[in-house]
Design a protein around this motif. Sequence first.
Motif, PDB file in Angstrom:
ATOM      1  N   GLU A  68       0.834  -1.216   0.000  1.00  0.00           N
ATOM      2  CA  GLU A  68       0.000   0.000   0.000  1.00  0.00           C
ATOM      3  C   GLU A  68       0.867   1.265   0.000  1.00  0.00           C
ATOM      4  O   GLU A  68       0.496   2.281  -0.600  1.00  0.00           O
ATOM      5  CB  GLU A  68      -0.951  -0.007   1.203  1.00  0.00           C
ATOM      6  CG  GLU A  68      -0.288  -0.074   2.573  1.00  0.00           C
ATOM      7  CD  GLU A  68      -0.032  -1.496   3.055  1.00  0.00           C
ATOM      8  OE1 GLU A  68       0.138  -1.669   4.280  1.00  0.00           O
ATOM      9  OE2 GLU A  68      -0.032  -2.422   2.217  1.00  0.00           O
ATOM     10  N   GLU A  71       2.194   1.633  -3.583  1.00  0.00           N
ATOM     11  CA  GLU A  71       1.152   2.154  -4.475  1.00  0.00           C
ATOM     12  C   GLU A  71       1.058   3.681  -4.358  1.00  0.00           C
ATOM     13  O   GLU A  71       0.979   4.391  -5.373  1.00  0.00           O
ATOM     14  CB  GLU A  71      -0.197   1.513  -4.140  1.00  0.00           C
ATOM     15  CG  GLU A  71      -1.311   1.895  -5.103  1.00  0.00           C
ATOM     16  CD  GLU A  71      -2.567   1.087  -4.883  1.00  0.00           C
ATOM     17  OE1 GLU A  71      -3.649   1.702  -4.803  1.00  0.00           O
ATOM     18  OE2 GLU A  71      -2.476  -0.146  -4.781  1.00  0.00           O
ATOM     19  N   LYS A  72       1.099   4.176  -3.136  1.00  0.00           N
ATOM     20  CA  LYS A  72       1.068   5.622  -2.912  1.00  0.00           C
ATOM     21  C   LYS A  72       2.321   6.279  -3.471  1.00  0.00           C
ATOM     22  O   LYS A  72       2.251   7.349  -4.100  1.00  0.00           O
ATOM     23  CB  LYS A  72       0.947   5.906  -1.411  1.00  0.00           C
ATOM     24  CG  LYS A  72       0.900   7.392  -1.068  1.00  0.00           C
ATOM     25  CD  LYS A  72       0.808   7.604   0.440  1.00  0.00           C
ATOM     26  CE  LYS A  72       0.807   9.089   0.775  1.00  0.00           C
ATOM     27  NZ  LYS A  72       0.768   9.320   2.250  1.00  0.00           N
ATOM     28  N   LYS A  75       2.242   6.510  -7.304  1.00  0.00           N
ATOM     29  CA  LYS A  75       1.311   7.569  -7.707  1.00  0.00           C
ATOM     30  C   LYS A  75       1.949   8.943  -7.566  1.00  0.00           C
ATOM     31  O   LYS A  75       1.829   9.810  -8.451  1.00  0.00           O
ATOM     32  CB  LYS A  75       0.038   7.478  -6.859  1.00  0.00           C
ATOM     33  CG  LYS A  75      -1.095   8.371  -7.326  1.00  0.00           C
ATOM     34  CD  LYS A  75      -2.349   8.109  -6.503  1.00  0.00           C
ATOM     35  CE  LYS A  75      -3.514   8.979  -6.997  1.00  0.00           C
ATOM     36  NZ  LYS A  75      -4.742   8.713  -6.212  1.00  0.00           N
ATOM     37  N   TYR A 125       1.657  -1.419 -10.235  1.00  0.00           N
ATOM     38  CA  TYR A 125       0.916  -0.468  -9.404  1.00  0.00           C
ATOM     39  C   TYR A 125       0.069   0.485 -10.238  1.00  0.00           C
ATOM     40  O   TYR A 125      -1.002   0.918  -9.788  1.00  0.00           O
ATOM     41  CB  TYR A 125       1.888   0.281  -8.492  1.00  0.00           C
ATOM     42  CG  TYR A 125       2.406  -0.609  -7.384  1.00  0.00           C
ATOM     43  CD1 TYR A 125       1.577  -0.997  -6.340  1.00  0.00           C
ATOM     44  CD2 TYR A 125       3.709  -1.102  -7.399  1.00  0.00           C
ATOM     45  CE1 TYR A 125       2.028  -1.836  -5.332  1.00  0.00           C
ATOM     46  CE2 TYR A 125       4.168  -1.942  -6.406  1.00  0.00           C
ATOM     47  CZ  TYR A 125       3.318  -2.307  -5.374  1.00  0.00           C
ATOM     48  OH  TYR A 125       3.768  -3.158  -4.380  1.00  0.00           O
ATOM     49  N   ARG A 126       0.496   0.793 -11.443  1.00  0.00           N
ATOM     50  CA  ARG A 126      -0.341   1.600 -12.331  1.00  0.00           C
ATOM     51  C   ARG A 126      -1.586   0.818 -12.745  1.00  0.00           C
ATOM     52  O   ARG A 126      -2.681   1.386 -12.849  1.00  0.00           O
ATOM     53  CB  ARG A 126       0.449   2.041 -13.564  1.00  0.00           C
ATOM     54  CG  ARG A 126       1.525   3.068 -13.272  1.00  0.00           C
ATOM     55  CD  ARG A 126       2.220   3.505 -14.543  1.00  0.00           C
ATOM     56  NE  ARG A 126       1.328   4.275 -15.404  1.00  0.00           N
ATOM     57  CZ  ARG A 126       1.563   4.558 -16.676  1.00  0.00           C
ATOM     58  NH1 ARG A 126       2.669   4.089 -17.264  1.00  0.00           N
ATOM     59  NH2 ARG A 126       0.715   5.270 -17.376  1.00  0.00           N
ATOM     60  N   ARG A 128      -3.097  -1.426 -10.971  1.00  0.00           N
ATOM     61  CA  ARG A 128      -4.001  -1.474  -9.816  1.00  0.00           C
ATOM     62  C   ARG A 128      -4.787  -0.182  -9.645  1.00  0.00           C
ATOM     63  O   ARG A 128      -5.873  -0.174  -9.047  1.00  0.00           O
ATOM     64  CB  ARG A 128      -3.192  -1.773  -8.550  1.00  0.00           C
ATOM     65  CG  ARG A 128      -2.662  -3.196  -8.513  1.00  0.00           C
ATOM     66  CD  ARG A 128      -1.705  -3.446  -7.375  1.00  0.00           C
ATOM     67  NE  ARG A 128      -2.306  -3.215  -6.065  1.00  0.00           N
ATOM     68  CZ  ARG A 128      -1.735  -3.553  -4.915  1.00  0.00           C
ATOM     69  NH1 ARG A 128      -0.537  -4.143  -4.938  1.00  0.00           N
ATOM     70  NH2 ARG A 128      -2.314  -3.314  -3.773  1.00  0.00           N
ATOM     71  N   LEU A 129      -4.252   0.920 -10.169  1.00  0.00           N
ATOM     72  CA  LEU A 129      -4.936   2.206 -10.070  1.00  0.00           C
ATOM     73  C   LEU A 129      -5.967   2.410 -11.183  1.00  0.00           C
ATOM     74  O   LEU A 129      -6.729   3.375 -11.151  1.00  0.00           O
ATOM     75  CB  LEU A 129      -3.914   3.350 -10.097  1.00  0.00           C
ATOM     76  CG  LEU A 129      -2.979   3.425  -8.883  1.00  0.00           C
ATOM     77  CD1 LEU A 129      -1.849   4.419  -9.138  1.00  0.00           C
ATOM     78  CD2 LEU A 129      -3.760   3.811  -7.629  1.00  0.00           C
TER      79      LEU A 129
END
Length: 463
Positions: A68, A71-72, A75, A125-126, A128-129
């Motif tokens: 998590e 992921e932040k 971004k 991660y992109r 997942r967004l």
Amino acid sequence: MEIVRSHRQIAAEAAAGVGCGGGAGGLPTYRVAPQLEVRLEEFELFAIDRLRVLKGIADGLSRGKRPEEMEKLVKELWKAHMRHQDPTETLNKDIISHFVLRLVYCRTEELRKWFLSMETTLFRYRFRLESPESQRMLMSEFQLPYKALPHSEFEAVKDKLSQVARTIGQSAAVESVFFKVPFEEVPDLVASRRVFLSKGYAYVAMSQVVSLVVTQFRCNISKALVLTNRKWTATIKEQEKDRLTPIVEALSNAYFGPDYSQPKDAVEISLKDIDQLAKTSFPLCMRHMLEKLRENHHLKHGGRMQFGLFLKGAGLKLEDALAFWRAEFSQKVGSERFDKEYAYSIRHNYGKEGKRTDYTPYSCQKIISATPGVGDHHGCPYRHFGEDNLRAALNKMGISGHPLEEIMDKVKNRHYQLACTMTFEAEHGVSCDTGINHPNQYFSESQKVLKAKNQAVQSQGTT
């Protein structure tokens, strides 16, 4: 150079998947290189911005950030370095920068491995967004041969799926969309026990399809890097030797080159300095090899390369390097045999023999990925030492108590670079926010800390 078509036109085609390997929404799949010419300044600047993103990801992973947190971080990094007010410009920069760095990082196995790992993490991660609709479109883009589980089969395994969900701390309410795939295609989910396995198949929830897509993405990029390397070696390097080649080499050095291996402000070290510097500023891997060299008067090839290039990057000149290795090896093999069998490779590392390549020290990633054989002493102690030996080595550096247990905890979770970073912090009493990514970075940062402390002591003495 002028751009043949406008950025807006290229980006529009990319979004539609035309010619540039575009994917659904704003997430390209980079299947085919764009057919366009780019100004040299944008060729380099776009790549530098993307490299900042990839380097930030590498630092985050080395610091052991949780999913998590990653992921932040991804971004934030993307917003800081790759975003533009016009989404089409962002997409255009995204595609161009990827293919520029693919050219930069295709040239050696070490570079390919790093680039593949960071690009895969970025894509994960992109993805997942993205919205569920965009995720399904991307599955189609990769032509994954999986269909949603029929209702009858879903009902037959629903209880098992619910048990898995509870085991991993999710709600007992099971998702309604699952895919049945060969278990070897989702190794990360199998390793973390996040899927139900039956007769060689894994039942993957819609929220977990990122693993399927990322596996295919990684495979595609890996093959593309090998093909790009062939083209680079065969034609591009020579054709572009006065234009693109210097830029490509400079960009790869931005992560793997002189910034850590041979800092501009490096101070020359002499033979008499080595043992004292080892006690104060060498990372654990290099202290261990020096200790074994003094003990056995010999190191196998892997150890000689890893330790010899480290000393070179730390400032040991060729003449002193030859004297250093001769003094040790001659005690076991004699001076004549040393000159005949070993001196050449030392001069070779300094670019004085063979192709005259000026070799740079190994990065942490290369050292960690090495697999020492019997009688070898190179590699990463945090990965390759047993627990008792590692504890003893850290105790010898003056590290014990709570800091030692924190380091061992990171080792158990396979965060080897973070363990090395924490060792540096415990030994020097300062924070290392950037993390340790290179043995010569450990050395140079240690020297800076010790120099600052000595200056502070001298300043207090004069007041």
